[in-house]
Scaffold this motif. Structure first.
Motif, PDB file in Angstrom:
ATOM      1  N   THR A   1       0.809  -1.222   0.000  1.00 29.10           N
ATOM      2  CA  THR A   1       0.000   0.000   0.000  1.00 29.10           C
ATOM      3  C   THR A   1       0.842   1.272   0.000  1.00 29.10           C
ATOM      4  OG1 THR A   1      -0.197  -0.349   2.385  1.00 29.10           O
ATOM      5  CG2 THR A   1      -2.077  -0.989   1.027  1.00 29.10           C
ATOM      6  N   SER A   2       2.159   1.140   0.100  1.00 28.85           N
ATOM      7  CA  SER A   2       3.035   2.322   0.006  1.00 28.85           C
ATOM      8  C   SER A   2       3.255   2.739  -1.449  1.00 28.85           C
ATOM      9  CB  SER A   2       4.385   2.037   0.674  1.00 28.85           C
ATOM     10  OG  SER A   2       5.122   1.040  -0.041  1.00 28.85           O
ATOM     11  N   LEU A   3       2.883   1.889  -2.394  1.00 30.00           N
ATOM     12  CA  LEU A   3       3.159   2.130  -3.809  1.00 30.00           C
ATOM     13  C   LEU A   3       2.267   3.230  -4.377  1.00 30.00           C
ATOM     14  CD1 LEU A   3       4.694   1.173  -6.381  1.00 30.00           C
ATOM     15  CD2 LEU A   3       2.772  -0.361  -6.799  1.00 30.00           C
ATOM     16  N   VAL A   4       2.901   4.191  -5.058  1.00 29.68           N
ATOM     17  CA  VAL A   4       2.182   5.216  -5.818  1.00 29.68           C
ATOM     18  C   VAL A   4       2.920   5.449  -7.136  1.00 29.68           C
ATOM     19  CG1 VAL A   4       1.079   6.403  -3.885  1.00 29.68           C
ATOM     20  CG2 VAL A   4       3.392   7.069  -4.589  1.00 29.68           C
ATOM     21  N   GLY A   5       2.328   6.267  -7.994  1.00 33.82           N
ATOM     22  CA  GLY A   5       2.891   6.506  -9.309  1.00 33.82           C
ATOM     23  C   GLY A   5       3.973   7.568  -9.336  1.00 33.82           C
ATOM     24  N   PRO A   6       4.561   7.781 -10.515  1.00 36.06           N
ATOM     25  CA  PRO A   6       5.732   8.655 -10.648  1.00 36.06           C
ATOM     26  C   PRO A   6       5.446  10.137 -10.478  1.00 36.06           C
ATOM     27  CG  PRO A   6       5.042   7.841 -12.792  1.00 36.06           C
ATOM     28  CD  PRO A   6       4.240   7.089 -11.776  1.00 36.06           C
TER      29      PRO A   6
ATOM     30  N   SER B   1      19.027   6.464 -15.402  1.00 35.66           N
ATOM     31  CA  SER B   1      19.358   6.468 -16.828  1.00 35.66           C
ATOM     32  C   SER B   1      18.566   5.408 -17.570  1.00 35.66           C
ATOM     33  CB  SER B   1      20.863   6.243 -17.017  1.00 35.66           C
ATOM     34  OG  SER B   1      21.315   5.114 -16.276  1.00 35.66           O
ATOM     35  N   GLY B   2      17.808   5.848 -18.591  1.00 35.91           N
ATOM     36  CA  GLY B   2      17.012   4.941 -19.410  1.00 35.91           C
ATOM     37  C   GLY B   2      15.697   4.514 -18.800  1.00 35.91           C
ATOM     38  N   LEU B   3      15.450   4.912 -17.552  1.00 35.68           N
ATOM     39  CA  LEU B   3      14.231   4.465 -16.859  1.00 35.68           C
ATOM     40  C   LEU B   3      13.304   5.622 -16.518  1.00 35.68           C
ATOM     41  CD1 LEU B   3      15.748   1.789 -14.433  1.00 35.68           C
ATOM     42  CD2 LEU B   3      14.785   1.459 -16.718  1.00 35.68           C
ATOM     43  N   GLY B   4      13.603   6.808 -17.010  1.00 31.16           N
ATOM     44  CA  GLY B   4      12.721   7.936 -16.782  1.00 31.16           C
ATOM     45  C   GLY B   4      12.903   8.571 -15.420  1.00 31.16           C
ATOM     46  N   GLU B   5      11.909   9.365 -15.018  1.00 35.53           N
ATOM     47  CA  GLU B   5      11.995  10.158 -13.799  1.00 35.53           C
ATOM     48  C   GLU B   5      10.730  10.053 -12.952  1.00 35.53           C
ATOM     49  OE1 GLU B   5      12.699  14.215 -14.730  1.00 35.53           O
ATOM     50  OE2 GLU B   5      14.637  13.852 -15.694  1.00 35.53           O
ATOM     51  N   LEU B   6      10.937  10.147 -11.638  1.00 33.67           N
ATOM     52  CA  LEU B   6       9.851  10.359 -10.690  1.00 33.67           C
ATOM     53  C   LEU B   6       9.854  11.840 -10.333  1.00 33.67           C
ATOM     54  CD1 LEU B   6      10.748   7.485  -8.181  1.00 33.67           C
ATOM     55  CD2 LEU B   6       9.222   7.315 -10.152  1.00 33.67           C
ATOM     56  N   ASN B   7       8.691  12.449 -10.290  1.00 32.53           N
ATOM     57  CA  ASN B   7       8.555  13.836  -9.858  1.00 32.53           C
ATOM     58  C   ASN B   7       7.383  13.915  -8.898  1.00 32.53           C
ATOM     59  OD1 ASN B   7      10.460  15.715 -11.609  1.00 32.53           O
ATOM     60  ND2 ASN B   7       9.664  14.138 -12.987  1.00 32.53           N
ATOM     61  N   ASN B   8       7.698  13.892  -7.604  1.00 31.28           N
ATOM     62  CA  ASN B   8       6.666  13.798  -6.576  1.00 31.28           C
ATOM     63  C   ASN B   8       6.732  14.988  -5.636  1.00 31.28           C
ATOM     64  OD1 ASN B   8       7.886  10.765  -7.000  1.00 31.28           O
ATOM     65  ND2 ASN B   8       5.659  10.788  -7.001  1.00 31.28           N
ATOM     66  N   ARG B   9       5.599  15.645  -5.435  1.00 31.16           N
ATOM     67  CA  ARG B   9       5.521  16.761  -4.499  1.00 31.16           C
ATOM     68  C   ARG B   9       5.085  16.245  -3.136  1.00 31.16           C
ATOM     69  NH1 ARG B   9       6.251  21.896  -5.085  1.00 31.16           N
ATOM     70  NH2 ARG B   9       6.201  21.782  -7.363  1.00 31.16           N
ATOM     71  N   VAL B  10       5.611  16.886  -2.086  1.00 29.57           N
ATOM     72  CA  VAL B  10       5.307  16.505  -0.709  1.00 29.57           C
ATOM     73  C   VAL B  10       4.121  17.308  -0.203  1.00 29.57           C
ATOM     74  CG1 VAL B  10       6.218  16.419   1.653  1.00 29.57           C
ATOM     75  CG2 VAL B  10       7.726  15.913  -0.291  1.00 29.57           C
ATOM     76  N   ARG B  11       3.157  16.603   0.411  1.00 30.48           N
ATOM     77  CA  ARG B  11       2.014  17.268   1.029  1.00 30.48           C
ATOM     78  C   ARG B  11       1.831  16.736   2.441  1.00 30.48           C
ATOM     79  NH1 ARG B  11       1.634  21.732  -1.695  1.00 30.48           N
ATOM     80  NH2 ARG B  11       1.062  21.455  -3.890  1.00 30.48           N
ATOM     81  N   THR B  12       1.709  17.637   3.413  1.00 33.52           N
ATOM     82  CA  THR B  12       1.498  17.236   4.802  1.00 33.52           C
ATOM     83  C   THR B  12       0.157  17.771   5.283  1.00 33.52           C
ATOM     84  OG1 THR B  12       2.580  19.205   5.722  1.00 33.52           O
ATOM     85  CG2 THR B  12       3.977  17.307   5.227  1.00 33.52           C
ATOM     86  N   ASN B  13      -0.346  17.151   6.358  1.00 30.94           N
ATOM     87  CA  ASN B  13      -1.572  17.638   6.976  1.00 30.94           C
ATOM     88  C   ASN B  13      -1.483  17.522   8.479  1.00 30.94           C
ATOM     89  OD1 ASN B  13      -2.096  14.857   7.579  1.00 30.94           O
ATOM     90  ND2 ASN B  13      -3.093  14.602   5.589  1.00 30.94           N
TER      91      ASN B  13
END
Length: 293
Positions: free
Chosen positions: A117-122, A281-293
């Motif tokens: 359940t920790s898995l999310v997208g890029p 390299s060759g596997l693309g990028e993750l771009n994740n913004r941090v949100r807290t509450n």
């Protein structure tokens, strides 16, 4: 091949990725309705040649949203702690290692898992409650995706069991990691494993040349190649498969290099609004913004 999942016109599609042209081709047939299509490709041991006849249309990167390549892992994500020498040293000096021993450099691979359940997208947000944890850290890594069921794999045969490689971020709540004297809870918060944007199959590149880099708000924090691992990919596969049967789609996060937040004085923990970028390299990028509450 490079293979992944995208959202396009309100549909989730299996795609073959052309990184150079920044485009994807949609794979149809039975995969058009499969809820976990990349996992199905892995289990059936299909190649690009097998999928080509099913291609039906294409789109540019700008027209799709990449999702985590595997929608539902077969089980917890395996991960390896302290697998780069300089990171092992920075971690032991940080004051957050409640399991440290006589030597900063481990003599055997340190294996733990992250909840599915920790898995999310890029491009999904990394979310957590500031009341629950106050020391969230990033860990850019290269993940290994197992391609076939295997047990007692010899190191010299290990690469033959690999389907491919993927970028991921082993996000970690350092205070939970320390307070509970184990790594599972601090590593398993929801959204704490961004992954993607696609899997590059084992024939795409020599694994030792894969480079992982991490930026926070545009500042380069981490940079290393897979050849720098203390315990290399064959050793990790041999170690795990000696204890249990590995399954198609199993993911092994190989470890993070020096430069994580706890390595700085004072530590540079993730804050609301931060942008974390992990590129392999060759596997693309993750771009994740941090949100807290």
């Amino acid at each position: 091949m490079k293979i992944g999942r995208v959202s396009h016109q309100a549909r989730v599609r299996l795609v073959l990725v052309d990184e150079a042209r920044k485009s994807v081709r949609f794979v149809g047939g039975s995969f058009a309705y499969n809820l976990n299509p990349v996992q199905a490709v892995i289990e059936r041991r299909l190649s690009a040649a097998d999928l080509e006849p099913l291609v039906e249309g294409s789109a540019n990167f700008s027209e799709v949203t990449f999702l985590a390549p595997i929608s539902q892992p077969v089980r917890n994500i395996f991960a390896v702690g302290k697998n780069y020498r300089e990171h092992a040293a920075e971690f032991d000096k940080s004051g957050f290692n409640a399991t440290s021993g006589a030597s900063a450099i481990p003599q055997f691979p340190q294996i733990f898992t992250k909840a599915t359940t920790s898995l999310v997208g890029p491009t999904d947000e990394i979310r957590f409650s500031a009341a629950h944890t106050s020391s969230v850290d990033y860990e850019g890594e290269i993940g290994v995706v197992i391609g076939q069921e295997c047990r007692n794999v010899r190191p010299e045969d290990a690469y033959g069991k690999v389907f491919g490689y993927v970028a991921l971020n082993d996000v970690t709540a350092r205070d939970l990691q320390k307070n509970h004297a184990q790594w599972f809870l601090g590593k398993s918060l929801d959204t704490f494993c961004p992954m993607g944007p696609w899997i590059g199959t084992a024939d795409e590149a020599a694994p030792e040349t894969l480079q992982v880099q991490t930026w926070v708000n545009g500042e380069l924090r981490q940079s290393a190649v897979l050849a720098d691992l203390i315990f290399d990919v064959p050793t990790l596969i041999a170690t795990l498969s000696k204890a249990m049967t590995l399954l198609p789609g199993d993911i092994i996060a190989t470890g993070t290099p020096v430069g994580v937040g706890i390595g700085f004085t004072p530590p540079k923990f993730l804050q609301n609004g931060d942008e974390v970028r992990v590129a392999v390299s060759g596997l693309g990028e993750l771009n994740n913004r941090v949100r807290t509450n």
